[in-house]
Design an enzyme around this catalytic site. Sequence first.
Site, PDB file in Angstrom:
ATOM      1  N   TYR A  56       0.852  -1.190   0.000  1.00 11.15           N
ATOM      2  CA  TYR A  56       0.000   0.000   0.000  1.00 11.15           C
ATOM      3  C   TYR A  56       0.888   1.240   0.000  1.00 11.15           C
ATOM      4  O   TYR A  56       1.627   1.484   0.965  1.00 11.15           O
ATOM      5  CB  TYR A  56      -0.893   0.034   1.234  1.00 11.15           C
ATOM      6  CG  TYR A  56      -1.979  -1.006   1.292  1.00 11.15           C
ATOM      7  CD1 TYR A  56      -2.321  -1.770   0.181  1.00 11.15           C
ATOM      8  CD2 TYR A  56      -2.687  -1.227   2.473  1.00 11.15           C
ATOM      9  CE1 TYR A  56      -3.327  -2.719   0.248  1.00 11.15           C
ATOM     10  CE2 TYR A  56      -3.695  -2.165   2.537  1.00 11.15           C
ATOM     11  CZ  TYR A  56      -4.008  -2.911   1.434  1.00 11.15           C
ATOM     12  OH  TYR A  56      -5.011  -3.848   1.512  1.00 11.15           O
ATOM     13  N   SER A 212     -21.884   4.114   0.257  1.00 14.14           N
ATOM     14  CA  SER A 212     -21.758   4.855   1.513  1.00 14.14           C
ATOM     15  C   SER A 212     -22.868   5.879   1.705  1.00 14.14           C
ATOM     16  O   SER A 212     -23.083   6.379   2.813  1.00 14.14           O
ATOM     17  CB  SER A 212     -20.414   5.596   1.558  1.00 14.14           C
ATOM     18  OG  SER A 212     -20.389   6.616   0.564  1.00 14.14           O
TER      19      SER A 212
END
Length: 331
Positions: A56, A212
């Site tokens: 990441y 979301s």
Amino acid sequence: MKQVQLGKTGPMVSTLSLGCMGMSGMYGPSDRATGIATIHAALDAGINLLDTGDFYGMGHNEMLIGEALKGIDRDRIILSVKTGALRDRDGGFNGIDNRPAALKNFIAYSLQRLGVDYIDIYRPARLDPNVPIEETVGAIADMIKAGYVRHIGLSEVGAETIRRAAAVHPIVDLQIEYSLISRGIEDAILPACRDLSIGVTAYGVLSRGLISGHWKKGQGTEKSDFRSHGPRFQAENLDRNLSLVEALRVIAEEKGASVAQIAIAWVAAKGADIIPVIGARRPDRLAEALGSQAVTLTADDLSAIERAVPKDAAAGGRYPEAMLAHMDSEK
């Protein structure tokens, strides 16, 4: 925050986990100070399970977490690290390397970047088609004997691979995408985990922000944003998927909750062995996610949610086809 045991042999973990990937540029520009503030807010709220990957931000995420954890009691934290993904200078992916020698090299770098002596849960990010899962798990078992790792996890693998891995060493959890619009694990993978008493850490519970309740058309177009090439965020697919969100919003308003809170609570309600991984990058989004812990869904609520967002209702795959073709969990 309540804690549960992760799997049959794992550590006690909070009933929400913080996924830190988005703090290192995978979803467009990110801010270091805001990321650290979010980690601190999560710890203050009782979250103890932090998830990252050594790829990441090409190491940035581990260094960010290491900075955030300075001065904090190590025993308070459960660190979950994925490994094995190869990247190029431009941030592209070059396959998977789960050879034992490679994993022992990767963990040395992770320990250095995180500033810790051991990793609580270490897992291959994907199955390496060139390395039997038994060899990969055996290598991590050697790291446990050496004191570098406490537990072994898996990520995005299918039921057969899970069973083969568990025959070599106890597996505490499978990390895999699971949400209202990504329910493929319900057929064979989740039953296999339950047969073996393996926990599930469910990432993508908000489908990278899509469900979301905050996503709008025109967002996520930066080249550095993973969603810019995600099938579910494209053209007519996006329109269809946002219509599902609006159906979910009606239920959320009736419950006095946000869309995100309902989506997270639905995942949590699917079993005490499932820990939602929240990819919040800001304290306010984290606070909203934490509110899901106060949402109680009845059997009628669950039925209404699943009528509003039926299984397989999403338009587009959860990853581009070229990526899905190499994922063991999709076979």
